[in-house]
Motif scaffolding. Structure first.
Motif, PDB file in Angstrom:
ATOM      1  N   HIS A   1       0.717  -1.205   0.135  1.00 56.17           N
ATOM      2  CA  HIS A   1      -0.102   0.045   0.043  1.00 56.17           C
ATOM      3  C   HIS A   1       1.023   1.258   0.071  1.00 56.17           C
ATOM      4  O   HIS A   1       2.095   1.114   0.612  1.00 56.17           O
ATOM      5  CB  HIS A   1      -0.958   0.128   1.286  1.00 56.17           C
ATOM      6  CG  HIS A   1      -1.726   1.315   1.134  1.00 56.17           C
ATOM      7  ND1 HIS A   1      -1.359   2.488   1.916  1.00 56.17           N
ATOM      8  CD2 HIS A   1      -3.033   1.229   0.607  1.00 56.17           C
ATOM      9  CE1 HIS A   1      -2.559   3.176   1.823  1.00 56.17           C
ATOM     10  NE2 HIS A   1      -3.438   2.588   0.821  1.00 56.17           N
ATOM     11  N   VAL A   2       0.436   2.036  -0.727  1.00 58.50           N
ATOM     12  CA  VAL A   2       1.245   3.488  -0.856  1.00 58.50           C
ATOM     13  C   VAL A   2       0.358   4.679  -0.474  1.00 58.50           C
ATOM     14  O   VAL A   2      -0.932   4.300  -0.785  1.00 58.50           O
ATOM     15  CB  VAL A   2       1.946   3.715  -1.960  1.00 58.50           C
ATOM     16  CG1 VAL A   2       3.146   2.545  -1.986  1.00 58.50           C
ATOM     17  CG2 VAL A   2       1.165   3.596  -3.296  1.00 58.50           C
ATOM     18  N   ASP A   3       0.573   5.774  -0.213  1.00 55.34           N
ATOM     19  CA  ASP A   3      -0.273   6.854   0.171  1.00 55.34           C
ATOM     20  C   ASP A   3      -0.201   7.919  -0.934  1.00 55.34           C
ATOM     21  O   ASP A   3      -0.070   9.307  -0.754  1.00 55.34           O
ATOM     22  CB  ASP A   3      -0.047   7.733   1.608  1.00 55.34           C
ATOM     23  CG  ASP A   3      -0.354   6.679   2.661  1.00 55.34           C
ATOM     24  OD1 ASP A   3      -1.294   6.006   2.783  1.00 55.34           O
ATOM     25  OD2 ASP A   3       0.478   7.000   3.617  1.00 55.34           O
ATOM     26  N   VAL A   4      -0.233   7.364  -2.310  1.00 49.07           N
ATOM     27  CA  VAL A   4      -0.292   8.231  -3.308  1.00 49.07           C
ATOM     28  C   VAL A   4      -1.371   7.540  -4.413  1.00 49.07           C
ATOM     29  O   VAL A   4      -1.571   6.313  -4.263  1.00 49.07           O
ATOM     30  CB  VAL A   4       0.860   8.333  -4.037  1.00 49.07           C
ATOM     31  CG1 VAL A   4       1.891   9.182  -3.374  1.00 49.07           C
ATOM     32  CG2 VAL A   4       1.566   7.135  -4.513  1.00 49.07           C
ATOM     33  N   SER A   5      -1.768   8.469  -5.225  1.00 53.64           N
ATOM     34  CA  SER A   5      -2.864   7.800  -6.348  1.00 53.64           C
ATOM     35  C   SER A   5      -2.117   6.569  -7.179  1.00 53.64           C
ATOM     36  O   SER A   5      -0.971   6.828  -7.407  1.00 53.64           O
ATOM     37  CB  SER A   5      -3.448   9.007  -7.255  1.00 53.64           C
ATOM     38  OG  SER A   5      -2.606   9.287  -8.006  1.00 53.64           O
ATOM     39  N   ALA A   6      -2.880   6.028  -8.192  1.00 51.25           N
ATOM     40  CA  ALA A   6      -2.552   5.126  -9.033  1.00 51.25           C
ATOM     41  C   ALA A   6      -1.743   5.707  -9.944  1.00 51.25           C
ATOM     42  O   ALA A   6      -0.745   5.312 -10.679  1.00 51.25           O
ATOM     43  CB  ALA A   6      -3.850   4.196  -9.454  1.00 51.25           C
ATOM     44  N   GLN A   7      -2.284   6.867 -10.384  1.00 48.76           N
ATOM     45  CA  GLN A   7      -1.775   7.701 -11.280  1.00 48.76           C
ATOM     46  C   GLN A   7      -0.376   8.160 -11.121  1.00 48.76           C
ATOM     47  O   GLN A   7       0.535   8.153 -11.949  1.00 48.76           O
ATOM     48  CB  GLN A   7      -2.799   9.016 -11.618  1.00 48.76           C
ATOM     49  CG  GLN A   7      -2.081   9.867 -12.833  1.00 48.76           C
ATOM     50  CD  GLN A   7      -1.787   9.191 -14.125  1.00 48.76           C
ATOM     51  OE1 GLN A   7      -2.766   8.661 -14.537  1.00 48.76           O
ATOM     52  NE2 GLN A   7      -0.919   9.226 -14.749  1.00 48.76           N
ATOM     53  N   GLN A   8      -0.177   8.422  -9.823  1.00 51.69           N
ATOM     54  CA  GLN A   8       1.119   9.138  -9.144  1.00 51.69           C
ATOM     55  C   GLN A   8       1.965   7.904  -9.442  1.00 51.69           C
ATOM     56  O   GLN A   8       3.363   8.001  -9.633  1.00 51.69           O
ATOM     57  CB  GLN A   8       1.115   9.541  -7.743  1.00 51.69           C
ATOM     58  CG  GLN A   8       0.450  10.967  -7.806  1.00 51.69           C
ATOM     59  CD  GLN A   8       0.067  11.459  -6.382  1.00 51.69           C
ATOM     60  OE1 GLN A   8      -0.646  10.807  -5.633  1.00 51.69           O
ATOM     61  NE2 GLN A   8       0.627  12.609  -6.027  1.00 51.69           N
ATOM     62  N   VAL A   9       1.693   6.616  -9.005  1.00 52.02           N
ATOM     63  CA  VAL A   9       2.462   5.423  -8.999  1.00 52.02           C
ATOM     64  C   VAL A   9       2.870   5.345 -10.701  1.00 52.02           C
ATOM     65  O   VAL A   9       4.085   5.139 -10.765  1.00 52.02           O
ATOM     66  CB  VAL A   9       1.578   4.206  -8.692  1.00 52.02           C
ATOM     67  CG1 VAL A   9       2.494   3.005  -9.008  1.00 52.02           C
ATOM     68  CG2 VAL A   9       1.317   4.314  -7.228  1.00 52.02           C
ATOM     69  N   PHE A  10       1.799   5.255 -11.394  1.00 50.68           N
ATOM     70  CA  PHE A  10       2.150   4.785 -12.827  1.00 50.68           C
ATOM     71  C   PHE A  10       3.169   6.444 -13.401  1.00 50.68           C
ATOM     72  O   PHE A  10       3.921   5.930 -14.155  1.00 50.68           O
ATOM     73  CB  PHE A  10       1.073   4.875 -13.763  1.00 50.68           C
ATOM     74  CG  PHE A  10       1.173   3.985 -14.881  1.00 50.68           C
ATOM     75  CD1 PHE A  10       0.940   2.756 -14.893  1.00 50.68           C
ATOM     76  CD2 PHE A  10       1.413   4.451 -16.243  1.00 50.68           C
ATOM     77  CE1 PHE A  10       1.209   1.963 -15.734  1.00 50.68           C
ATOM     78  CE2 PHE A  10       1.810   3.991 -17.271  1.00 50.68           C
ATOM     79  CZ  PHE A  10       1.524   2.588 -17.046  1.00 50.68           C
ATOM     80  N   ASP A  11       3.103   7.567 -12.862  1.00 49.05           N
ATOM     81  CA  ASP A  11       3.920   8.437 -13.193  1.00 49.05           C
ATOM     82  C   ASP A  11       5.396   8.103 -13.031  1.00 49.05           C
ATOM     83  O   ASP A  11       6.252   8.257 -13.869  1.00 49.05           O
ATOM     84  CB  ASP A  11       3.582   9.717 -12.777  1.00 49.05           C
ATOM     85  CG  ASP A  11       2.275  10.557 -13.159  1.00 49.05           C
ATOM     86  OD1 ASP A  11       1.763   9.746 -14.240  1.00 49.05           O
ATOM     87  OD2 ASP A  11       1.638  11.337 -12.329  1.00 49.05           O
ATOM     88  N   VAL A  12       5.473   7.548 -11.864  1.00 53.80           N
ATOM     89  CA  VAL A  12       7.057   7.203 -11.310  1.00 53.80           C
ATOM     90  C   VAL A  12       7.407   5.885 -12.408  1.00 53.80           C
ATOM     91  O   VAL A  12       8.494   5.914 -12.802  1.00 53.80           O
ATOM     92  CB  VAL A  12       7.132   6.830  -9.957  1.00 53.80           C
ATOM     93  CG1 VAL A  12       8.582   6.121  -9.634  1.00 53.80           C
ATOM     94  CG2 VAL A  12       7.025   8.189  -9.235  1.00 53.80           C
ATOM     95  N   LEU A  13       6.576   5.182 -12.521  1.00 53.81           N
ATOM     96  CA  LEU A  13       6.952   3.658 -13.464  1.00 53.81           C
ATOM     97  C   LEU A  13       7.019   4.241 -14.671  1.00 53.81           C
ATOM     98  O   LEU A  13       7.804   3.611 -15.417  1.00 53.81           O
ATOM     99  CB  LEU A  13       5.625   2.892 -13.372  1.00 53.81           C
ATOM    100  CG  LEU A  13       5.586   2.210 -12.086  1.00 53.81           C
ATOM    101  CD1 LEU A  13       4.289   1.243 -12.227  1.00 53.81           C
ATOM    102  CD2 LEU A  13       6.658   1.452 -11.346  1.00 53.81           C
TER     103      LEU A  13
END
Length: 145
Positions: free
Chosen positions: A7-19
Motif C-alpha cells: 500500500h502507498v499513500d499516493v494515487s494510482a496515477q502518481q504510481v504510474f507516473d514514477v513507473l
C-alpha cells in the motif's frame, strides 16, 4: 508466481507516473545499477529500458521491454539479464478508495537457465528481492509527495 502487495499513500496515477520515468528504474529495482538509455515513448508497448545489472566492475548491460501497458493500472515487462535469462514482471495498481493505492507485483523466469530451477525454489530468491523493490518504490513515491 507469488503476488506481493504494498500500500502507498499516493494515487494510482502518481504510481504510474514514477513507473513511466524510466530513468528512475535503478532507484527501486533491486539489482539494476544504472540506466544507459530510455526509449522514446516509454512505457508504450515495445519500448525498452537499457540498463546495467550487478555491481561495478561486474556489470551486465541488458534491457527491459514493455509487453503490456494500461495507464494507470498495469505494466507488464520482460526483464533481461543474460546470461541468467529473462523474466516477466507484472505491476498492477489499484486505487484504495481513500486517495492511496495498492501495488501488486509478480515476477518469474520465462527463459534461460533460471527456468531450470523449480518455480518454488526460484520464488525463494525472487520474493525477497521484490519485497525490497516494493519498499524502495513506496519510499520513492511517498517521498515525492
Amino acid at each position: 508466481m507469488k503476488a506481493l502487495t504494498r500500500h502507498v499513500d499516493v494515487s494510482a496515477q502518481q504510481v504510474f507516473d514514477v513507473l513511466s520515468d524510466g530513468w528512475l528504474y535503478p532507484m527501486w529495482v533491486v539489482g539494476a545499477s544504472r540506466m544507459r538509455e530510455v526509449d522514446d515513448g516509454w512505457p508504450a508497448v515495445g519500448t525498452r529500458l537499457h540498463h546495467s545489472v550487478g555491481a561495478w566492475p561486474l556489470l551486465l548491460d541488458d534491457t527491459t521491454e514493455v509487453l503490456e501497458s494500461h495507464r494507470p493500472r498495469l505494466l507488464k515487462l520482460k526483464a533481461r539479464a543474460w546470461p541468467f535469462g529473462e523474466a516477466h514482471v507484472i505491476l498492477e495498481i489499484q486505487d484504495d478508495g481513500r486517495g492511496g493505492s495498492v501495488i501488486t507485483m509478480q515476477e518469474d523466469a520465462v527463459s534461460g537457465p533460471g527456468t531450470l530451477v523449480p518455480q518454488p525454489l526460484r520464488q525463494l530468491g525472487i520474493v525477497p528481492r521484490n519485497e525490497e523493490a516494493l519498499d524502495r518504490l513506496a519510499y520513492l513515491l511517498e517521498g515525492r509527495r
